[in-house]
Write an enzyme that holds these catalytic residues in place. Structure first.
Site, PDB file in Angstrom:
ATOM      1  N   ASP A 224      89.116 -37.295  63.381  1.00 20.03           N
ATOM      2  CA  ASP A 224      88.739 -36.888  62.037  1.00 20.03           C
ATOM      3  C   ASP A 224      87.232 -37.077  61.945  1.00 20.03           C
ATOM      4  O   ASP A 224      86.739 -38.203  61.863  1.00 20.03           O
ATOM      5  CB  ASP A 224      89.461 -37.747  60.998  1.00 20.03           C
ATOM      6  CG  ASP A 224      89.143 -37.342  59.570  1.00 20.03           C
ATOM      7  OD1 ASP A 224      88.807 -36.163  59.336  1.00 20.03           O
ATOM      8  OD2 ASP A 224      89.227 -38.214  58.686  1.00 20.03           O
TER       9      ASP A 224
ATOM     10  N   GLU B  71      89.671 -32.167  63.692  1.00 24.86           N
ATOM     11  CA  GLU B  71      89.884 -31.458  62.435  1.00 24.86           C
ATOM     12  C   GLU B  71      88.697 -30.563  62.113  1.00 24.86           C
ATOM     13  O   GLU B  71      87.542 -30.943  62.319  1.00 24.86           O
ATOM     14  CB  GLU B  71      90.121 -32.437  61.290  1.00 24.86           C
ATOM     15  CG  GLU B  71      90.570 -31.730  60.019  1.00 24.86           C
ATOM     16  CD  GLU B  71      91.034 -32.697  58.948  1.00 24.86           C
ATOM     17  OE1 GLU B  71      92.236 -32.737  58.691  1.00 24.86           O
ATOM     18  OE2 GLU B  71      90.183 -33.418  58.399  1.00 24.86           O
TER      19      GLU B  71
ATOM     20  N   ASP C 208      90.800 -42.560  57.512  1.00 26.19           N
ATOM     21  CA  ASP C 208      90.306 -41.672  58.566  1.00 26.19           C
ATOM     22  C   ASP C 208      91.138 -41.808  59.844  1.00 26.19           C
ATOM     23  O   ASP C 208      91.346 -40.829  60.565  1.00 26.19           O
ATOM     24  CB  ASP C 208      88.833 -41.975  58.873  1.00 26.19           C
ATOM     25  CG  ASP C 208      87.988 -41.988  57.622  1.00 26.19           C
ATOM     26  OD1 ASP C 208      87.489 -40.932  57.233  1.00 26.19           O
ATOM     27  OD2 ASP C 208      87.858 -43.073  57.015  1.00 26.19           O
TER      28      ASP C 208
END
Length: 167
Positions: free
Chosen positions: A7, A67, A140
């Site tokens: 992330d 991501e 996260d």
């Protein structure tokens, strides 16, 4: 297959490493890489790069998923996160990984079954899928684990065609 999910960020970068075998996910490690608040951006990017390379060298993932960026408010923050994402992609490429990218709604669809699920639903489903006693922290890290799960699901799909985000 060992999957590294990331992330992206520049202050807190979530990571999650899972083993995917026989349609079952097993957590290996998760957490966050953090960079020093107030340090010049170039030093933060160096710190991110070094820490991510160490993580890859320690756990030897077979594949990686990152991501996609999504931001709609602060363009300055978005640019900084994009710079960090570039460093992440560089580290993965230099370590021989061919990262794949997923949108937040793809992650949610894969983990929860609904692309507009809220963050708490996704975090709880990630916890359940990995058999964890508590929801992974920081958020996260939970997001990064969900990205790794998404990649595992996508890799077994007959419709899946791995296309590198490096191409």
């Amino acid at each position: 297959m060992v999957i590294l999910g990331i992330d992206p960020g520049y202050g807190t970068i979530g990571y999650g490493i899972v083993r995917y075998s026989g349609q079952r996910f097993t957590p290996i490690q998760y957490g966050a890489i953090t960079t020093q608040i107030g340090a010049p951006m170039y030093l933060r990017l160096c710190e991110l790069y070094d820490d991510l390379c160490t993580l890859i060298d320690t756990f030897h993932p077979d594949t990686a998923a990152v991501e996609d960026l999504f931001f709609n408010q602060n363009i300055t923050t978005g640019i900084q996160v994009a710079q960090a994402r570039g460093v992440i992609l560089l580290a993965l490429a230099q370590k021989g990984l061919n990262p794949v990218s997923y949108t937040p709604s793809q992650d949610k669809q894969s983990v929860v079954g609904y692309g507009k699920a809220d963050k708490h639903q996704m975090m709880e489903m990630t916890r359940l899928m990995l058999g964890l006693a508590k929801v992974p922290r920081p958020d996260d890290a939970a997001d990064a684990l969900a990205i790794a799960i998404c990649h595992g699901h996508a890799s077994r799909s007959s419709l899946y065609h791995e296309k590198s985000i490096m191409e």
